[in-house]
Structure formats: C-alpha cells, structure tokens
Scaffold this active site. Structure first.
Site, PDB file in Angstrom:
ATOM      1  N   ARG A  94       0.815  -1.213   0.000  1.00  0.00           N
ATOM      2  CA  ARG A  94       0.000   0.000   0.000  1.00  0.00           C
ATOM      3  C   ARG A  94       0.851   1.267   0.000  1.00  0.00           C
ATOM      4  NH1 ARG A  94      -3.244   1.693  -2.685  1.00  0.00           N
ATOM      5  NH2 ARG A  94      -4.142  -0.389  -2.531  1.00  0.00           N
ATOM      6  N   LYS A 129       2.046  24.535  -2.998  1.00  0.00           N
ATOM      7  CA  LYS A 129       0.758  23.946  -2.634  1.00  0.00           C
ATOM      8  C   LYS A 129       0.850  22.431  -2.746  1.00  0.00           C
ATOM      9  CE  LYS A 129      -1.760  28.056  -4.114  1.00  0.00           C
ATOM     10  NZ  LYS A 129      -2.718  28.647  -5.087  1.00  0.00           N
ATOM     11  N   LYS A 161       4.689  39.080  -1.140  1.00  0.00           N
ATOM     12  CA  LYS A 161       3.302  39.104  -1.589  1.00  0.00           C
ATOM     13  C   LYS A 161       2.575  40.266  -0.919  1.00  0.00           C
ATOM     14  CE  LYS A 161       1.713  35.110  -2.851  1.00  0.00           C
ATOM     15  NZ  LYS A 161       1.151  33.734  -2.903  1.00  0.00           N
ATOM     16  N   GLU A 191       5.091  40.090  -5.956  1.00  0.00           N
ATOM     17  CA  GLU A 191       3.774  39.862  -6.546  1.00  0.00           C
ATOM     18  C   GLU A 191       3.115  41.210  -6.842  1.00  0.00           C
ATOM     19  OE1 GLU A 191       0.621  36.977  -4.857  1.00  0.00           O
ATOM     20  OE2 GLU A 191       0.076  38.958  -4.090  1.00  0.00           O
ATOM     21  N   ASP A 212      -0.001  38.550 -10.966  1.00  0.00           N
ATOM     22  CA  ASP A 212      -0.989  37.713 -10.292  1.00  0.00           C
ATOM     23  C   ASP A 212      -2.405  37.962 -10.783  1.00  0.00           C
ATOM     24  OD1 ASP A 212      -1.674  35.753  -8.372  1.00  0.00           O
ATOM     25  OD2 ASP A 212      -2.296  37.303  -6.960  1.00  0.00           O
TER      26      ASP A 212
END
Length: 278
Positions: A94, A129, A161, A191, A212
């Site tokens: 597995r 992410k 950012k 950004e 962005d």
C-alpha cells in the site's frame, strides 16, 4: 530525489501504516514469492525508485523496473516485477502504490499542462501547494512530467506578496528591506496586481515579478514594461481549461498550483504470482 530524505520519509510512512506489525502477513514468514506492478490507466509513470526503497526498509525483496522513469503506460502495462519474502511484499504494497499512484498522477497532469500550453518559450512550474510530508515526491514528479520547480521551501527564495508589502509599508520598502537580508545567491520576487506596481517593482530592481490573476492580454502588455533581465511569472486563476489562452503571453514561466494540490492518482495495482482476477 535525495535518497537520504526519501528514506526517512518512507520510514515514517511505514511506521504510520504498520503500527506494531501486520498480523495478516505473519503466517507467511519468509515464504519466497514473485509479484508484479501493473498500470490500469493511461498516463505517465513516476516513482520507479520507490518500491526498492520501501522493501529495503522492510526486509528481503528485489524490485526490477521494466520501464524507465517517465515512460508512458497503458492499461495492462507491467511496469516492474519483484521477488522476495511474501510478508515484505504484502506489508509494503500500500505504501508503494500510494506514492507511485500519487507521483504518476502529478507527472501525468504536468505533461498534459505542458502539451496544452504548447509554448516552448514558457516554462510550466509548480508551487508550494503540496501535501505536507510529500513535497519532495511532488516536486520530483513535476520534473518527470516536463515541468520545473518553483521554490522548494520558504528558504529557497524571497517572495514578497500582498501581506509582506502591507507589513513593510510599500512595495519599494519591502524590496529594500529584503535586500538587507538577502545573500548574493538569493533572488527577490514581488507579486503585483496593477500596472503601477509593475513599474514600481521594475524601479525597485526586483529579480522576479509575479503577475498575479491577470488575463493573457494584460500579461503580454505588462511584460513589455519589464526589462529582459527580470524574470516574469504568470500565476493565479489559470486552469487546464484556459491554459492554452496563455500561449505566447511572454511570461518566463507559468506557475500552477493544481499540478500538486488537485491530484488525480494514476491507477496502478500489485499482484502476487497466482492471483486470479475476473
């Protein structure tokens, strides 16, 4: 992939899955048996180093890959065989499948994205992410699919950012402060979401400018304001459905979170010799 890191990570996965041991395999002791891994879906194969790394943690078994990493597979394709203790093969099944299915899914999606964009001048890149604990596998799988890695972690570059800019007081102030901490090998990315911010980022001499959540036409227009010495990134709101519209948008690369955070695993199975399937 760094084998030291992958070994430590795989050991943690096995500890989680095995607990105090697998009682369903104790009856087999050291019984030798053969098995094979089979693709059940069309896609791109990734993770051929995983089976042996898992077996090395569990006991005596030898995996023989029958296809190179990154090979295309069809339903019914045998991707590798193994010979070893039955208990080892069953206990590792597995964990091996979970990782290989996940990685092959990412590689397949990445290849699809590269083919969909169909622009050799623009690189397809991933993001941070990723599922915690799987980043080294996720990032590697992106490269197998023909993509490129963005930052591997927060320590691999400075990205300013909206929240960083707000905390610093302005975009220029954020870049200036970052320069005080950045080493000679550390790039600074900013950004931006407006034309005014693009011009400010250029004046502040950012190394990379992320455009962005902008439409392809806007990105192409803004890239004309940015000197070739500055890398440009397009990100935000880009999906497989609209990716082709970003072809020739002039960005250096396009970063796509869905490569790793919306993974459709590639269906793979493991069969011991003698298994009968309908």
């Amino acid at each position: 992939m760094n084998p030291v890191i992958t070994k430590q990570t795989i050991e943690r996965f096995l500890i989680e899955d095995l607990g105090f041991g697998d009682p369903s395999t104790q009856m087999f002791a050291a019984q030798k048996i053969k098995g094979q891994f089979v693709a059940k879906q069309t896609g791109l194969l990734c993770g051929q180093a995983i089976p042996q790394q898992v077996y090395d943690c569990l006991g005596a078994a030898t995996y023989t890959p029958l296809l190179a990493e990154g090979s295309p597979v069809l339903p019914g394709t045998v991707i590798g065989t193994v010979v070893g203790d039955a208990g080892v093969l069953l206990a590792g099944e597995r964990t091996i499948l979970n990782l290989m299915q996940h990685m092959s899914g990412i590689a397949t999606t990445t290849q699809t994205a590269v083919q969909t964009l169909a622009d050799p001048e623009i690189k397809i890149a991933d993001t941070r992410k990723t599922t915690p604990g799987l980043r080294i596998f996720d990032k590697y799988a992106v490269t197998v699919g023909g993509g490129y890695n963005h930052r591997l972690g927060l320590d691999h570059g400075i990205m300013l950012k909206d929240n960083h800019i707000a905390a610093a007081g302005s975009l220029t102030a954020a870049v200036t402060k970052a320069r005080q901490y950045a080493g000679p090998m550390m790039q600074i990315e900013v950004e931006v979401e407006t034309k005014a911010q693009v011009l400010e980022a250029v004046a502040a001499k950012a190394d990379i400018i992320m455009l962005d959540n902008q439409k392809p036409e806007t990105i192409k227009t803004w890239c004309r304001l940015i000197p070739p010495s500055i890398i440009t990134e397009a990100s935000g709101g880009i999906t497989l459905a609209n990716l082709a519209t970003y072809r020739h948008c002039a960005a250096t690369f396009i970063s796509l979170g869905f490569l790793t955070n919306a993974v459709q695993p590639l269906d793979l199975s493991f069969y011991l010799e003698g298994v009968i399937k309908a």
